[in-house]
Scaffold this motif. Structure first.
Motif, PDB file in Angstrom:
ATOM      1  N   LEU A  77       0.832  -1.203   0.000  1.00 49.75           N
ATOM      2  CA  LEU A  77       0.000   0.000   0.000  1.00 49.75           C
ATOM      3  C   LEU A  77       0.864   1.250   0.000  1.00 49.75           C
ATOM      4  CD1 LEU A  77      -2.774   1.379   0.298  1.00 49.75           C
ATOM      5  CD2 LEU A  77      -2.525   1.166   2.763  1.00 49.75           C
ATOM      6  N   LYS A  78       1.939   1.236   0.772  1.00 50.61           N
ATOM      7  CA  LYS A  78       2.837   2.389   0.830  1.00 50.61           C
ATOM      8  C   LYS A  78       3.464   2.676  -0.531  1.00 50.61           C
ATOM      9  CE  LYS A  78       5.837   1.574   4.028  1.00 50.61           C
ATOM     10  NZ  LYS A  78       6.963   1.862   4.949  1.00 50.61           N
ATOM     11  N   TYR A  79       3.929   1.645  -1.201  1.00 49.42           N
ATOM     12  CA  TYR A  79       4.585   1.844  -2.489  1.00 49.42           C
ATOM     13  C   TYR A  79       3.598   2.338  -3.549  1.00 49.42           C
ATOM     14  CZ  TYR A  79       8.514  -0.653  -0.419  1.00 49.42           C
ATOM     15  OH  TYR A  79       9.558  -1.026   0.391  1.00 49.42           O
ATOM     16  N   LEU A  80       2.374   1.843  -3.484  1.00 48.08           N
ATOM     17  CA  LEU A  80       1.333   2.296  -4.414  1.00 48.08           C
ATOM     18  C   LEU A  80       1.017   3.765  -4.173  1.00 48.08           C
ATOM     19  CD1 LEU A  80      -0.700   1.502  -6.621  1.00 48.08           C
ATOM     20  CD2 LEU A  80      -2.307   0.865  -4.817  1.00 48.08           C
ATOM     21  N   ALA A  81       0.896   4.133  -2.906  1.00 48.50           N
ATOM     22  CA  ALA A  81       0.621   5.525  -2.556  1.00 48.50           C
ATOM     23  C   ALA A  81       1.781   6.424  -2.961  1.00 48.50           C
ATOM     24  CB  ALA A  81       0.369   5.642  -1.053  1.00 48.50           C
ATOM     25  N   GLY A  82       3.003   5.965  -2.708  1.00 47.25           N
ATOM     26  CA  GLY A  82       4.178   6.750  -3.073  1.00 47.25           C
ATOM     27  C   GLY A  82       4.260   6.985  -4.567  1.00 47.25           C
ATOM     28  N   ALA A  83       3.935   5.962  -5.348  1.00 45.83           N
ATOM     29  CA  ALA A  83       3.976   6.085  -6.807  1.00 45.83           C
ATOM     30  C   ALA A  83       2.953   7.107  -7.296  1.00 45.83           C
ATOM     31  CB  ALA A  83       3.714   4.727  -7.450  1.00 45.83           C
ATOM     32  N   TYR A  84       1.766   7.096  -6.704  1.00 44.12           N
ATOM     33  CA  TYR A  84       0.720   8.029  -7.128  1.00 44.12           C
ATOM     34  C   TYR A  84       1.092   9.471  -6.772  1.00 44.12           C
ATOM     35  CZ  TYR A  84      -3.886  10.075  -7.872  1.00 44.12           C
ATOM     36  OH  TYR A  84      -4.918  10.859  -8.314  1.00 44.12           O
ATOM     37  N   LEU A  85       1.608   9.673  -5.552  1.00 41.01           N
ATOM     38  CA  LEU A  85       2.021  11.013  -5.136  1.00 41.01           C
ATOM     39  C   LEU A  85       3.187  11.501  -5.993  1.00 41.01           C
ATOM     40  CD1 LEU A  85       1.869  10.719  -1.238  1.00 41.01           C
ATOM     41  CD2 LEU A  85       0.289  11.958  -2.722  1.00 41.01           C
ATOM     42  N   LEU A  86       4.094  10.594  -6.340  1.00 38.89           N
ATOM     43  CA  LEU A  86       5.226  10.955  -7.180  1.00 38.89           C
ATOM     44  C   LEU A  86       4.742  11.377  -8.568  1.00 38.89           C
ATOM     45  CD1 LEU A  86       8.338  11.041  -7.383  1.00 38.89           C
ATOM     46  CD2 LEU A  86       8.241   8.691  -8.231  1.00 38.89           C
ATOM     47  N   TYR A  87       3.758  10.668  -9.100  1.00 39.81           N
ATOM     48  CA  TYR A  87       3.195  10.992 -10.416  1.00 39.81           C
ATOM     49  C   TYR A  87       2.587  12.399 -10.417  1.00 39.81           C
ATOM     50  CZ  TYR A  87      -0.288  11.039 -14.160  1.00 39.81           C
ATOM     51  OH  TYR A  87      -1.070  11.389 -15.224  1.00 39.81           O
ATOM     52  N   ILE A  88       1.782  12.705  -9.391  1.00 44.45           N
ATOM     53  CA  ILE A  88       1.164  14.039  -9.306  1.00 44.45           C
ATOM     54  C   ILE A  88       2.240  15.104  -9.116  1.00 44.45           C
ATOM     55  CG2 ILE A  88      -0.443  15.494  -8.013  1.00 44.45           C
ATOM     56  CD1 ILE A  88      -1.949  13.010  -7.205  1.00 44.45           C
ATOM     57  N   ALA A 202       6.006  11.631  -1.171  1.00 41.56           N
ATOM     58  CA  ALA A 202       6.111  10.284  -1.762  1.00 41.56           C
ATOM     59  C   ALA A 202       7.335   9.552  -1.211  1.00 41.56           C
ATOM     60  CB  ALA A 202       6.197  10.389  -3.286  1.00 41.56           C
ATOM     61  N   ILE A 203       8.460  10.270  -1.140  1.00 42.51           N
ATOM     62  CA  ILE A 203       9.682   9.663  -0.608  1.00 42.51           C
ATOM     63  C   ILE A 203       9.531   9.317   0.863  1.00 42.51           C
ATOM     64  CG2 ILE A 203      12.133  10.095  -0.098  1.00 42.51           C
ATOM     65  CD1 ILE A 203      12.165  11.895  -2.613  1.00 42.51           C
TER      66      ILE A 203
END
Length: 208
Positions: A77-88, A202-203
């Motif tokens: 879940l953390k990695y999925l959330a991080g990827a989405y925040l990084l994309y935005i 994200a990081i």
């Protein structure tokens, strides 16, 4: 219900500090308010509130216990959330300087549909590990296991409404013409600043 007032007041206090603290939800409402205007930001706020129901639902279903005990699932879940925040965040970092007067940003208000704004707020909240940790703690430490599910559902309804009210209020303030005009003067720098914050979040999400 009166017998659960003490527990409810604890939830009110805990939720207030959680929703008022800076995080992905605040960053996205701020960005949407300035970039797309009041209507878009209000839909984004509604999406964030809808995300609360997801957190409450999995807590009521007992998934919170599974998440708290499964490190691999929570990390996913953390990695999925991080990827989405990084994309935005990367999208915001690519913002270009405005070339026209303030009136032209009104055209941006219609570039993103209500559904997209709603979905954006919903995904940011649902994929926010900070929110997940908050609800895990709330439903395992603050709310008694003896509290009926119907009462817990009422708690969840309150938190969703309170979250919607808080971010809708922020949207109303941040989307005022004078506020948008201020940010419009250096809008690309503002967008890039938000991008840095989102990338940083994200990081931090992944590193925790």
């Amino acid at each position: 219900m009166l017998s659960y007032l003490d527990e409810f007041f604890l939830i009110v206090i805990a939720h207030f500090f959680a929703v008022a603290s800076p995080g992905p939800d605040f960053a996205i409402v701020l960005k949407q308010s300035v970039q797309h205007g009041r209507s878009n930001a209000l839909w984004t706020s509604a999406g964030i509130a809808l995300g609360i129901f997801v957190h409450v639902a999995y807590c009521l279903l007992g998934v919170a216990v599974v998440l708290s005990q499964s490190e691999s699932l929570f990390n996913a879940l953390k990695y999925l959330a991080g990827a989405y925040l990084l994309y935005i965040g990367i999208q915001a970092l690519r913002a270009k300087a405005a070339t026209g007067p303030l009136e032209e940003i009104k055209h941006d208000d219609k570039q993103e549909s209500a559904f997209i704004a709603l979905r954006r707020g919903f995904l940011v909240n649902v994929l926010n590990p900070k929110a997940t940790l908050f609800f895990l703690s709330l439903f395992t430490l603050v709310i008694s296991a003896d509290t009926p599910s119907s009462i817990q559902a009422i708690y969840g309804l309150y938190m969703a409404i309170a979250t919607w009210a808080w971010f809708s209020g922020l949207s109303m303030v941040l989307s005022k013409p004078n506020v948008r005009q201020f940010f419009h003067r250096a809008g690309h720098w503002f967008d890039r600043g938000i991008g840095v914050i989102l990338v940083g979040l994200a990081i931090r999400v992944v590193a925790q």
